[in-house]
Design an enzyme around this catalytic site. Sequence first.
Site, PDB file in Angstrom:
ATOM      1  N   ASP A  33       0.845  -1.192   0.000  1.00 43.76           N
ATOM      2  CA  ASP A  33       0.000   0.000   0.000  1.00 43.76           C
ATOM      3  C   ASP A  33       0.884   1.247   0.000  1.00 43.76           C
ATOM      4  OD1 ASP A  33      -2.244   1.504   0.116  1.00 43.76           O
ATOM      5  OD2 ASP A  33      -2.876   0.883   2.127  1.00 43.76           O
ATOM      6  N   GLU A  45      -4.112   4.536  -6.762  1.00 41.85           N
ATOM      7  CA  GLU A  45      -5.074   5.068  -5.792  1.00 41.85           C
ATOM      8  C   GLU A  45      -5.160   6.579  -5.904  1.00 41.85           C
ATOM      9  OE1 GLU A  45      -5.613   3.692  -1.391  1.00 41.85           O
ATOM     10  OE2 GLU A  45      -3.512   3.624  -1.973  1.00 41.85           O
TER      11      GLU A  45
END
Length: 592
Positions: free
Chosen positions: A496, A553
Site C-alpha cells: 500500500d 489510488e
Amino acid sequence: MDKEVLNMGKSYKLIVISALLAHVIYLLAFTYSGITVLQLYNFGSVIFYAIMEVLVSKKYYRVATILVHVEICLFVIVSVVMLGWEFGFQAILVAVCTLMYFNPFTRKRRIYVFPIMEFVLFMVLRNWSLRHGPMIAVEGEGYYYYLNYTFCFGIIIFGAIITKIATDRLERENTRMTRDSLTNVYNHDFFIEEVGRVLRRSGKQYYLLCTNISGFKFYNELFGVEQGDKVLVEQANMLKAAAGQFCVYGRLAGDEFGILIEKDNYSEEQMTAYLNELQKKFSTFLYHMHICAGVYEIRDNTEPVNTMCEKARIAVDEIKDDYDCCITYFDDKLLQESLIKRRILGEFQYALEESQFCIYLQPQMTGEGRMLGAEALVRWIHPKEGMISPADFIPVLEESGLISRLDLFVWDQAAQVLRKWKEQGREDLYISVNVSGKDFYYTDLYEAFTGLVKKYEIKPENLKIEITETVLMKEAEKQMGLLQKLRDFGFEIEIDDFGSGYSSLSMLKDIIVDVMKIDMGFLRKTDHGERSWSIIRSVANLARTLEMNTVTEGVETKDQVTRLLDIGCDVFQGYYFARPMPVMELERQYLE
Ligand code: C2E
Ligand code: CA
Ligand code: CA
C-alpha cells in the site's frame, strides 16, 4: 493530626508506661516514708497516666501531650512547694527533659509556646520557694534523698535515649515519606507538595519539566533491571549536581523525573547539553538512549501541580519517538490532541461492542468503469459526533496496539461480504483489507486470515491483504516467512502507498508481493507535474518487470486516467470513479 506526632506512636506509649511505673515507685516510696501529700499526689499521677495510656492507644496524641504538660507542671509545683527549690529543681530537670520530647505542636513557630510558658512558671515558682521555704522539711542526708537523685538522673538519661530514638525514627520516617528509595531524590508526592509550596510562596515565573527515557522498558530487558536502576541513580546524581539551577526536582515515576526551574535560570542550551551528556553516558552500540524533556511554562502558580506535570508529560510524549529532538514545549494544541486521544482510547472498546464501527467499500475499477473489487475502509459512526474519519482514530489506536481488535473486526466484516457475494454468484469480486504494523505483534495473522477463509468458505485470493510500504520495510526481514506462508495459502499481498515512504528498492528483491498500490496523493503535493509522471512511469515499469500488478489510488480526474492507461496502469481506485460507500450502497450501484 500532624504526621510527625502520629509517627511517634510507639515511643509515646513507652514514655507513658515509664512515667506510670515511675509514679508507682514514688507512690511506694512515699507510702514507706509516710509523706501523705506526696503519696496522694503520686496516687493521682498513677491514675492520670493510666488514663493517658488509654488516650495514647486511641491515638489522641495532641490531647495526651497537653495533659502531660499539665501533669508535669503540677509535679514541679508540688515538688517545689512541698520540698523546696533544691529538691524541686530535680523535678524541673526531669520535666524539661520530658517536655522537650512531648511538644504538642510540630509547626516551627508554635513549638516554643509551651517551653516559654513553662520557663516563666518555673521562674515564678523559684522566687516563691526561695521566699517561703519548703512546707515539709526534707533531711538533706536522708536515704531517699540519694535514691531520688539517682532516680531523677536515670529518668533524664532514659528520656534522652528515648528522645534520640524518636527523632531518629522521625527522621527515617520523614525520609521514607519524602524520598525515593532508589535515587534518594524527592518522591512523587513530596515533589508535588514541594513544588506547590514554592509556587505559592513565590511570585516568580517558572518552568516545570518532565524528563523521560524512550524505550526504558526495552533497556531494562536488554541489560537487566540492575543496570536500568543504575541509569536512574546516575540521572538523579546529575540532577543533584546541577541542583543549583533547579528549585525542586524529584522522581515522578519509573523513568520520569520532574524539575521545577525558575524562568530566569532556564536555558534550553544548558538543558539540552545536560540531557545529551546523560544520553551519551548510557548509549552503547546496541542501544541509543534517548532522553527527552517536556517543558510546561507555568502561567498560573495556583494551578494544581499534578495538572502541570501532566501537561509536561503530554509534551514529552510527543517527542518520545523522535530521536532528533530532546526538548519540547507544551501548548494548548497538544492538550487538545491528547484529550482527543484519551477519549478515543476510552470509548473504543465500548464502541466496538456497540457496533459503532462498520466498513465502507471503495471500488477498484478498470478504465471502462467495471468494478473488479473494493478496498474495505473502516468508519466510526459515533452516536454524538457523527462519522469520524479513520485518519483521526487509526493513528491513536495504532499507537496503543488496540488497532488489531478493530482490524480483526474489519477483516471479518469483509469476509462476510465476500461470502454473501459468493452466494450471489459473484465470486469474481475481491475485497482488500488493511493490515497495520501492530497486527504483526498483537494477532496471529496466519491464524486470523486462514481462519476467516475456512469459516466463511471463501477463496483466499478474494481477500487481499494490504500492508503499507513503511510497515513492510520495517517488518520485511522478520516477517518474510509469515508473508510467504500466507501467499502459499493463496492470499495476495499488496504494497500500500508505494512510493510514499522511504522505500528501498532492494526490499523488492527480497519480499515477493503481488500488487503494488501507487498512491497519487504523494505526487499531488508537488508542482513538478511532469517529473511526477516520470516517477509513476518508472514505478509502473518496475512493477511490470517484477511481474506485479498495479492499482493506482487517489485518481481524481479523467486526465489522470487517460495518462495512467497510457503508462500501462489499468486498475484504479479514486474519487473520479467512486468514493468509499456503505456496502449496501455499493451493491446497489454495482451489483444489481
Ligand atoms: P489507505 O489505505 O491509503 O486508504 C485510502 C484512503 O484514501 C481512504 O481514506 C480513501 O477514502 C482515500 N481516497 C480514496 N480515493 C481518493 C481520492 O481520489 N482522493 C483522495 N484525496 N482520497 C482518496 P480513509 O478511508 O480516510 O482511510 C485513511 C487511512 O486509514 C487508510 O489509508 C488506511 O491507512 C487507514 N485505514 C482505513 N481503514 C482501515 C482499517 O480497517 N484498518 C487499518 N489498519 N487501517 C485503515
Ligand atoms: Ca489501504
Ligand atoms: Ca493507500
